[in-house]
Write a protein that holds these residues in place. Structure first.
Motif, PDB file in Angstrom:
ATOM      1  N   MET A  73     -28.867 -19.284  -3.161  1.00  0.00           N
ATOM      2  CA  MET A  73     -30.136 -19.267  -3.879  1.00  0.00           C
ATOM      3  C   MET A  73     -30.888 -20.579  -3.650  1.00  0.00           C
ATOM      4  N   ILE A  74     -32.192 -20.477  -3.360  1.00  0.00           N
ATOM      5  CA  ILE A  74     -33.058 -21.631  -3.181  1.00  0.00           C
ATOM      6  C   ILE A  74     -34.026 -21.693  -4.362  1.00  0.00           C
ATOM      7  N   LEU A  75     -34.146 -22.855  -4.988  1.00  0.00           N
ATOM      8  CA  LEU A  75     -35.110 -23.063  -6.063  1.00  0.00           C
ATOM      9  C   LEU A  75     -36.306 -23.822  -5.503  1.00  0.00           C
ATOM     10  N   VAL A  76     -37.494 -23.268  -5.721  1.00  0.00           N
ATOM     11  CA  VAL A  76     -38.723 -23.864  -5.202  1.00  0.00           C
ATOM     12  C   VAL A  76     -39.608 -24.277  -6.362  1.00  0.00           C
ATOM     13  N   VAL A 129     -31.411 -30.927  -0.694  1.00  0.00           N
ATOM     14  CA  VAL A 129     -32.712 -31.093  -1.329  1.00  0.00           C
ATOM     15  C   VAL A 129     -33.737 -31.439  -0.260  1.00  0.00           C
ATOM     16  N   VAL A 130     -34.905 -30.802  -0.351  1.00  0.00           N
ATOM     17  CA  VAL A 130     -36.061 -31.221   0.435  1.00  0.00           C
ATOM     18  C   VAL A 130     -37.089 -31.782  -0.540  1.00  0.00           C
ATOM     19  N   GLN A 131     -37.533 -33.009  -0.277  1.00  0.00           N
ATOM     20  CA  GLN A 131     -38.515 -33.678  -1.125  1.00  0.00           C
ATOM     21  C   GLN A 131     -39.856 -33.737  -0.410  1.00  0.00           C
ATOM     22  N   LEU A 132     -40.884 -33.165  -1.032  1.00  0.00           N
ATOM     23  CA  LEU A 132     -42.236 -33.291  -0.502  1.00  0.00           C
ATOM     24  C   LEU A 132     -42.760 -34.688  -0.808  1.00  0.00           C
ATOM     25  N   SER A 133     -43.388 -35.320   0.183  1.00  0.00           N
ATOM     26  CA  SER A 133     -43.959 -36.643  -0.004  1.00  0.00           C
ATOM     27  C   SER A 133     -45.292 -36.678   0.723  1.00  0.00           C
ATOM     28  N   GLY A 134     -45.702 -37.861   1.177  1.00  0.00           N
ATOM     29  CA  GLY A 134     -46.967 -37.983   1.876  1.00  0.00           C
ATOM     30  C   GLY A 134     -46.960 -39.167   2.814  1.00  0.00           C
ATOM     31  N   PRO A 135     -47.907 -39.228   3.750  1.00  0.00           N
ATOM     32  CA  PRO A 135     -47.890 -40.278   4.774  1.00  0.00           C
ATOM     33  C   PRO A 135     -48.099 -41.681   4.216  1.00  0.00           C
ATOM     34  N   SER A 136     -48.757 -41.810   3.067  1.00  0.00           N
ATOM     35  CA  SER A 136     -48.990 -43.161   2.536  1.00  0.00           C
ATOM     36  C   SER A 136     -47.697 -43.836   2.109  1.00  0.00           C
ATOM     37  N   ALA A 137     -46.627 -43.047   1.909  1.00  0.00           N
ATOM     38  CA  ALA A 137     -45.337 -43.647   1.546  1.00  0.00           C
ATOM     39  C   ALA A 137     -44.784 -44.517   2.660  1.00  0.00           C
ATOM     40  N   ALA A 138     -45.293 -44.330   3.875  1.00  0.00           N
ATOM     41  CA  ALA A 138     -44.760 -45.078   5.027  1.00  0.00           C
ATOM     42  C   ALA A 138     -45.618 -46.269   5.416  1.00  0.00           C
ATOM     43  N   VAL A 139     -46.745 -46.465   4.718  1.00  0.00           N
ATOM     44  CA  VAL A 139     -47.657 -47.546   5.096  1.00  0.00           C
ATOM     45  C   VAL A 139     -47.272 -48.821   4.356  1.00  0.00           C
ATOM     46  N   PRO A 140     -46.830 -49.855   5.061  1.00  0.00           N
ATOM     47  CA  PRO A 140     -46.393 -51.098   4.393  1.00  0.00           C
ATOM     48  C   PRO A 140     -47.532 -51.738   3.593  1.00  0.00           C
ATOM     49  N   GLY A 141     -47.196 -52.179   2.405  1.00  0.00           N
ATOM     50  CA  GLY A 141     -48.153 -52.942   1.620  1.00  0.00           C
ATOM     51  C   GLY A 141     -49.075 -52.147   0.737  1.00  0.00           C
ATOM     52  N   SER A 194     -29.861 -40.377  -4.758  1.00  0.00           N
ATOM     53  CA  SER A 194     -29.287 -39.356  -5.637  1.00  0.00           C
ATOM     54  C   SER A 194     -27.843 -39.003  -5.314  1.00  0.00           C
ATOM     55  N   GLY A 195     -27.399 -39.307  -4.092  1.00  0.00           N
ATOM     56  CA  GLY A 195     -26.077 -38.858  -3.667  1.00  0.00           C
ATOM     57  C   GLY A 195     -26.076 -37.451  -3.111  1.00  0.00           C
ATOM     58  N   LEU A 196     -27.245 -36.786  -3.107  1.00  0.00           N
ATOM     59  CA  LEU A 196     -27.377 -35.441  -2.554  1.00  0.00           C
ATOM     60  C   LEU A 196     -27.794 -35.502  -1.087  1.00  0.00           C
ATOM     61  N   PRO A 197     -27.364 -34.561  -0.265  1.00  0.00           N
ATOM     62  CA  PRO A 197     -27.924 -34.455   1.080  1.00  0.00           C
ATOM     63  C   PRO A 197     -29.413 -34.146   0.985  1.00  0.00           C
ATOM     64  N   TRP A 198     -30.261 -34.925   1.664  1.00  0.00           N
ATOM     65  CA  TRP A 198     -31.703 -34.803   1.487  1.00  0.00           C
ATOM     66  C   TRP A 198     -32.434 -34.786   2.820  1.00  0.00           C
ATOM     67  N   LEU A 205     -33.577 -26.785   4.758  1.00  0.00           N
ATOM     68  CA  LEU A 205     -32.644 -26.326   3.732  1.00  0.00           C
ATOM     69  C   LEU A 205     -31.591 -25.370   4.269  1.00  0.00           C
ATOM     70  N   LEU A 206     -31.944 -24.605   5.288  1.00  0.00           N
ATOM     71  CA  LEU A 206     -31.044 -23.546   5.755  1.00  0.00           C
ATOM     72  C   LEU A 206     -30.418 -23.820   7.117  1.00  0.00           C
ATOM     73  N   GLY A 207     -31.016 -24.751   7.880  1.00  0.00           N
ATOM     74  CA  GLY A 207     -30.488 -25.063   9.198  1.00  0.00           C
ATOM     75  C   GLY A 207     -29.566 -26.265   9.181  1.00  0.00           C
ATOM     76  N   ASP A 208     -29.175 -26.695  10.349  1.00  0.00           N
ATOM     77  CA  ASP A 208     -28.264 -27.833  10.485  1.00  0.00           C
ATOM     78  C   ASP A 208     -28.983 -29.014  11.138  1.00  0.00           C
ATOM     79  N   GLY A 209     -28.475 -30.199  10.859  1.00  0.00           N
ATOM     80  CA  GLY A 209     -28.942 -31.386  11.552  1.00  0.00           C
ATOM     81  C   GLY A 209     -30.131 -32.085  10.933  1.00  0.00           C
ATOM     82  N   HIS A 210     -30.463 -31.757   9.680  1.00  0.00           N
ATOM     83  CA  HIS A 210     -31.652 -32.346   9.064  1.00  0.00           C
ATOM     84  C   HIS A 210     -31.329 -33.317   7.932  1.00  0.00           C
ATOM     85  N   GLU A 211     -30.057 -33.458   7.609  1.00  0.00           N
ATOM     86  CA  GLU A 211     -29.685 -34.349   6.520  1.00  0.00           C
ATOM     87  C   GLU A 211     -30.065 -35.796   6.851  1.00  0.00           C
TER      88      GLU A 211
END
Length: 282
Positions: free
Chosen positions: A1-4, A90-102, A121-125, A175-181
């Motif tokens: 089950m996936i919770l969205v 877990v997949v966390q939605l974010s945005g590009p400004s999170a990567a801009v220093p300062g 969190s200790g969860l695979p993300w 969430l369903l494939g491999d290699g994204h952790e």
């Protein structure tokens, strides 16, 4: 089950539709499950409030994967509830400004804090940082119901806008494939477009001779201030007037993760043309 979470919104709505269409058990988080009639067939509704992590305990029952929206006041608490429930990814939605220093604006701060909560969190993300959404163009519905003129802010700013369908496709693979952790994916559409470009393309899809007119910065500030807190208005002015954020870069990430190219704005406009033709009740 996936919770969205955000299951009736732009990205969450696309995500639950894709999961259900591919036969995956999916649960959409809504405020009042017993009265919600907006989720697609095959999607189970569950009640919960992202500002009250303990309220998600029922929704998280037997859930293996979670898609979280950013910006809630207790993101570590949300992550802790997911871990307590035995969530595996877990997949966390974010945005590009999170990567801009300062950057210290309100939007960047909540994106950075949301990412940090999931990383710690200790969860695979997996974290996804999409550009501006093509679906933001739906804000023009009321104007187009009145005529062929669209007025909008930040007219000189080009954004490599992305179809929420593609964000959802990447999230589903994560969430369903491999290699994204442990991956952080910057997601864009296939071309940088200014508002006037989008209006022109949308006009072709609608069979209408649409025109674009730029709002002044004073008009933009007034209109944004009527719709959101002042700190968010200042963030958008920092991004698009002061130039703190360049959202125009085109990246191949969607194709690399999903195996197919990102959708164009022309694709989005043709798919959503009936929405612009329907009566606008807003």
């Amino acid at each position: 089950m996936i919770l969205v979470s955000g299951a009736t919104g732009n990205v969450g709505g696309e995500f639950v539709r894709q999961l259900a269409a591919n036969g995956h058990p999916v649960r959409g988080l809504v405020r009042h499950a017993e009265s919600d009639t907006t989720l697609p067939d095959g999607v189970e509704a569950a009640s919960g409030d992202l500002d009250a992590p303990e309220s998600l305990r029922g929704a998280l029952t037997q859930v293996e994967g979670v898609f979280f929206l950013p910006g809630y006041r207790d993101m570590p608490g949300l992550a802790a509830e997911a871990r307590r429930a035995g969530v595996k990814r877990v997949v966390q939605l974010s945005g590009p400004s999170a990567a801009v220093p300062g950057l210290t604006d309100a939007i960047s701060r909540y994106m950075v804090a949301s990412e940090a909560a999931i990383r710690d969190s200790g969860l695979p993300w997996t974290i996804v940082r999409p550009s501006g959404f093509m679906s933001n163009s739906l804000q023009w519905r009321a104007q187009l119901a009145r005529g062929d003129l669209v007025r909008d802010q930040f007219a000189d700013v080009a954004v490599a806008m992305i179809d929420p369908h593609d964000i959802a496709a990447v999230a589903m693979e994560a969430l369903l494939g491999d290699g994204h952790e442990g991956a952080t994916y910057r997601l864009t559409g296939p071309e940088p477009l200014r508002p006037a470009d989008r209006v022109r393309i949308l006009g072709h899809a609608l069979g209408r001779d649409l025109r674009f007119e730029a709002k002044t910065n004073d008009e933009a500030r007034r209109d944004l201030s009527a719709a959101m807190p002042a700190e968010y208005v200042e963030a958008f002015f920092s991004f698009y007037v002061d130039g703190a954020l360049d959202d125009s870069e085109v990246l191949p990430t969607v194709a690399e993760v999903t195996g197919r190219p990102a959708r164009t704005f022309r694709d989005w406009a043709q798919t959503h043309a009936p929405v612009f033709s329907a009566p606008n009740t807003t």
